[in-house]
Design a protein around this motif. Structure first.
Motif, PDB file in Angstrom:
ATOM      1  N   GLY A  49       0.821  -1.206   0.000  1.00 41.76           N
ATOM      2  CA  GLY A  49       0.000   0.000   0.000  1.00 41.76           C
ATOM      3  C   GLY A  49       0.856   1.258   0.000  1.00 41.76           C
ATOM      4  N   PRO A  50       0.216   2.410  -0.252  1.00 40.50           N
ATOM      5  CA  PRO A  50       0.945   3.672  -0.396  1.00 40.50           C
ATOM      6  C   PRO A  50       1.772   4.060   0.822  1.00 40.50           C
ATOM      7  CG  PRO A  50      -1.318   3.900  -1.146  1.00 40.50           C
ATOM      8  CD  PRO A  50      -1.226   2.566  -0.498  1.00 40.50           C
ATOM      9  N   LYS A  51       1.217   3.909   2.019  1.00 39.61           N
ATOM     10  CA  LYS A  51       1.925   4.356   3.224  1.00 39.61           C
ATOM     11  C   LYS A  51       3.262   3.659   3.367  1.00 39.61           C
ATOM     12  CE  LYS A  51       0.478   3.027   7.313  1.00 39.61           C
ATOM     13  NZ  LYS A  51      -0.318   2.916   8.574  1.00 39.61           N
ATOM     14  N   TYR A  52       3.241   2.347   3.265  1.00 39.25           N
ATOM     15  CA  TYR A  52       4.481   1.588   3.444  1.00 39.25           C
ATOM     16  C   TYR A  52       5.381   1.708   2.220  1.00 39.25           C
ATOM     17  CZ  TYR A  52       2.059  -0.253   7.488  1.00 39.25           C
ATOM     18  OH  TYR A  52       1.381  -0.360   8.681  1.00 39.25           O
ATOM     19  N   GLY A  53       4.775   1.844   1.046  1.00 37.36           N
ATOM     20  CA  GLY A  53       5.580   2.041  -0.157  1.00 37.36           C
ATOM     21  C   GLY A  53       6.388   3.321  -0.083  1.00 37.36           C
ATOM     22  N   ILE A  54       5.764   4.396   0.394  1.00 34.14           N
ATOM     23  CA  ILE A  54       6.469   5.673   0.537  1.00 34.14           C
ATOM     24  C   ILE A  54       7.531   5.582   1.631  1.00 34.14           C
ATOM     25  CG2 ILE A  54       6.189   8.098   1.206  1.00 34.14           C
ATOM     26  CD1 ILE A  54       3.422   7.977  -0.192  1.00 34.14           C
ATOM     27  N   MET A  55       7.214   4.862   2.695  1.00 33.99           N
ATOM     28  CA  MET A  55       8.203   4.668   3.759  1.00 33.99           C
ATOM     29  C   MET A  55       9.444   3.951   3.228  1.00 33.99           C
ATOM     30  SD  MET A  55       5.778   3.579   7.011  1.00 33.99           S
ATOM     31  CE  MET A  55       7.176   3.016   7.990  1.00 33.99           C
ATOM     32  N   VAL A  56       9.230   2.912   2.421  1.00 32.89           N
ATOM     33  CA  VAL A  56      10.353   2.170   1.841  1.00 32.89           C
ATOM     34  C   VAL A  56      11.157   3.071   0.907  1.00 32.89           C
ATOM     35  CG1 VAL A  56      11.002   0.236   0.353  1.00 32.89           C
ATOM     36  CG2 VAL A  56       9.216  -0.066   2.072  1.00 32.89           C
ATOM     37  N   LEU A  57      10.463   3.874   0.104  1.00 30.04           N
ATOM     38  CA  LEU A  57      11.137   4.797  -0.807  1.00 30.04           C
ATOM     39  C   LEU A  57      12.057   5.744  -0.041  1.00 30.04           C
ATOM     40  CD1 LEU A  57      11.535   6.150  -3.593  1.00 30.04           C
ATOM     41  CD2 LEU A  57       9.497   7.531  -3.087  1.00 30.04           C
ATOM     42  N   ILE A  58      11.544   6.337   1.029  1.00 25.16           N
ATOM     43  CA  ILE A  58      12.334   7.284   1.819  1.00 25.16           C
ATOM     44  C   ILE A  58      13.512   6.583   2.481  1.00 25.16           C
ATOM     45  CG2 ILE A  58      12.285   8.787   3.849  1.00 25.16           C
ATOM     46  CD1 ILE A  58       9.347   9.424   3.115  1.00 25.16           C
ATOM     47  N   LEU A  59      13.268   5.426   3.069  1.00 23.40           N
ATOM     48  CA  LEU A  59      14.337   4.690   3.753  1.00 23.40           C
ATOM     49  C   LEU A  59      15.403   4.216   2.770  1.00 23.40           C
ATOM     50  CD1 LEU A  59      12.216   2.594   6.289  1.00 23.40           C
ATOM     51  CD2 LEU A  59      13.776   4.475   6.833  1.00 23.40           C
ATOM     52  N   ASP A  60      14.983   3.760   1.595  1.00 22.67           N
ATOM     53  CA  ASP A  60      15.957   3.300   0.601  1.00 22.67           C
ATOM     54  C   ASP A  60      16.782   4.469   0.060  1.00 22.67           C
ATOM     55  OD1 ASP A  60      15.212   0.707   0.937  1.00 22.67           O
ATOM     56  OD2 ASP A  60      14.212   0.477  -1.006  1.00 22.67           O
ATOM     57  N   ALA A  61      16.154   5.640  -0.076  1.00 22.95           N
ATOM     58  CA  ALA A  61      16.908   6.820  -0.508  1.00 22.95           C
ATOM     59  C   ALA A  61      17.881   7.262   0.588  1.00 22.95           C
ATOM     60  CB  ALA A  61      15.949   7.956  -0.863  1.00 22.95           C
ATOM     61  N   LEU A  62      17.449   7.195   1.832  1.00 20.33           N
ATOM     62  CA  LEU A  62      18.312   7.591   2.954  1.00 20.33           C
ATOM     63  C   LEU A  62      19.548   6.711   3.060  1.00 20.33           C
ATOM     64  CD1 LEU A  62      15.877   8.496   5.883  1.00 20.33           C
ATOM     65  CD2 LEU A  62      17.582   9.987   4.811  1.00 20.33           C
ATOM     66  N   LYS A  63      19.391   5.429   2.798  1.00 19.07           N
ATOM     67  CA  LYS A  63      20.555   4.539   2.925  1.00 19.07           C
ATOM     68  C   LYS A  63      21.556   4.772   1.793  1.00 19.07           C
ATOM     69  CE  LYS A  63      18.652   0.328   0.782  1.00 19.07           C
ATOM     70  NZ  LYS A  63      18.167  -1.041   1.066  1.00 19.07           N
ATOM     71  N   GLY A  64      21.143   5.498   0.764  1.00 18.85           N
ATOM     72  CA  GLY A  64      22.097   5.937  -0.248  1.00 18.85           C
ATOM     73  C   GLY A  64      22.706   7.278   0.093  1.00 18.85           C
ATOM     74  N   PHE A  65      21.910   8.141   0.706  1.00 24.37           N
ATOM     75  CA  PHE A  65      22.366   9.500   1.034  1.00 24.37           C
ATOM     76  C   PHE A  65      23.301   9.523   2.239  1.00 24.37           C
ATOM     77  CE2 PHE A  65      21.925  13.456   3.387  1.00 24.37           C
ATOM     78  CZ  PHE A  65      22.101  14.419   2.400  1.00 24.37           C
ATOM     79  N   LEU A  66      22.958   8.782   3.291  1.00 25.40           N
ATOM     80  CA  LEU A  66      23.669   8.901   4.562  1.00 25.40           C
ATOM     81  C   LEU A  66      25.135   8.469   4.546  1.00 25.40           C
ATOM     82  CD1 LEU A  66      20.906   7.933   7.162  1.00 25.40           C
ATOM     83  CD2 LEU A  66      21.937  10.180   6.780  1.00 25.40           C
ATOM     84  N   PRO A  67      25.498   7.347   3.914  1.00 26.91           N
ATOM     85  CA  PRO A  67      26.910   6.948   3.970  1.00 26.91           C
ATOM     86  C   PRO A  67      27.888   8.004   3.442  1.00 26.91           C
ATOM     87  CG  PRO A  67      25.579   5.085   3.323  1.00 26.91           C
ATOM     88  CD  PRO A  67      24.669   6.280   3.317  1.00 26.91           C
ATOM     89  N   PRO A  68      27.712   8.532   2.218  1.00 30.38           N
ATOM     90  CA  PRO A  68      28.649   9.566   1.780  1.00 30.38           C
ATOM     91  C   PRO A  68      28.505  10.866   2.562  1.00 30.38           C
ATOM     92  CG  PRO A  68      26.924   9.267   0.136  1.00 30.38           C
ATOM     93  CD  PRO A  68      26.767   8.173   1.140  1.00 30.38           C
ATOM     94  N   PHE A  69      27.289  11.181   2.991  1.00 30.01           N
ATOM     95  CA  PHE A  69      27.074  12.403   3.785  1.00 30.01           C
ATOM     96  C   PHE A  69      27.822  12.312   5.115  1.00 30.01           C
ATOM     97  CE2 PHE A  69      24.654  14.410   7.240  1.00 30.01           C
ATOM     98  CZ  PHE A  69      24.733  15.740   6.847  1.00 30.01           C
TER      99      PHE A  69
END
Length: 200
Positions: A49-69
Motif C-alpha cells: 500500500g501507499p503508506k508503506y511504499g512511501i516509507m520504503v522509498l524514503i528509507l531506501d533513498a536515505l541509505k544511499g544519502f547517509l553513507p557519503p554524507f
C-alpha cells in the motif's frame, strides 16, 4: 581505517532490506513472494500500500544519502565519496541479508546522487515524474532517468572535491547497472505486458 569503516558502512547500510522487513513486521508479508517479487519501493507500494511504499522509498533513498554524507562530515572527501555511494547501491541490489539479491537500485541511487549532484538529481526527478505521469510506467521512468544520468552529469556543475571524469564514469556505470536490472521490465514494455502504475 576511517575510509575502510565508511566503505563497509556504505555497503551495510545499502544492504538493509527495508521493504522486506517492513512488510514482514507490519503486514506479515514477504513482498518477494508477491507482485513483481522485487524487494524495492515500487513493489512495496503495490503489495503493502501507499503508506508503506512511501516509507520504503524514503528509507531506501536515505541509505544511499547517509553513507557519503556522514563520511564527508568526518573528513572524508574526494572521489572516495563516489566509491562509498557505489557500495551503498551495490549493497541494495546484492544484499547479504537477502542471499545477495535485492532491489533495482533506483531509490538508493537517488539518495546517493542527491548528496553528490543535487542539481542533476532534481532534473532527473522531473524527468522521471513526467515520464511516469504520461505513460504510467515506473520502470520506463527509471530507465530513461538512468540513461539521462551520465549525460546530465557530464555537463552540469559538480562538487569541487570530486573529479568530473570519475563522477561521469560512475554515473555511466550506475546508469547501465540500473538499466540492466530492469531488463525483464524492458522485455515486458516491448511486449506490452508491463504493469502500469496506479495511484491508490
Amino acid at each position: 581505517m576511517k575510509i575502510i569503516f565508511f566503505l563497509v558502512l556504505g555497503y551495510v547500510m545499502g544492504a538493509l532490506p527495508n521493504g522486506v522487513w517492513l512488510g514482514k513486521y507490519f503486514k506479515n508479508i514477504d513482498i518477494r513472494e508477491h507482485g513483481s517479487k522485487n524487494s524495492g519501493a515500487t513493489n512495496a507500494y503495490r503489495v503493502l500500500g501507499p503508506k508503506y511504499g512511501i516509507m520504503v522509498l524514503i528509507l531506501d533513498a536515505l541509505k544511499g544519502f547517509l553513507p557519503p554524507f556522514l563520511a564527508s562530515r568526518f573528513g572524508v572527501s574526494g572521489n572516495i565519496l563516489l566509491v562509498i555511494g557505489v557500495l551503498a547501491i551495490v549493497g541494495h541490489s546484492l544484499s547479504f541479508f537477502l542471499n545477495f539479491k535485492g532491489g533495482k537500485g533506483v531509490a538508493t541511487s537517488l539518495g546517493v546522487f542527491l548528496f553528490l549532484i543535487p542539481n542533476v538529481t532534481l532534473a532527473l526527478l522531473i524527468i522521471f515524474i513526467l515520464v511516469v505521469y504520461f505513460t504510467r510506467y515506473i520502470s520506463l521512468g527509471s530507465i530513461i532517468a538512468a540513461a539521462a544520468l551520465p549525460i546530465l552529469t557530464a555537463f552540469s556543475p559538480i562538487r569541487n572535491d570530486v573529479g568530473r571524469i570519475p563522477l561521469t564514469v560512475m554515473t555511466l556505470l550506475i546508469g547501465i547497472f540500473v538499466i540492466w536490472r530492469h531488463r525483464t521490465n524492458i522485455t515486458r514494455l516491448i511486449n506490452g505486458t508491463e504493469n502500469k502504475f496506479k495511484l491508490k
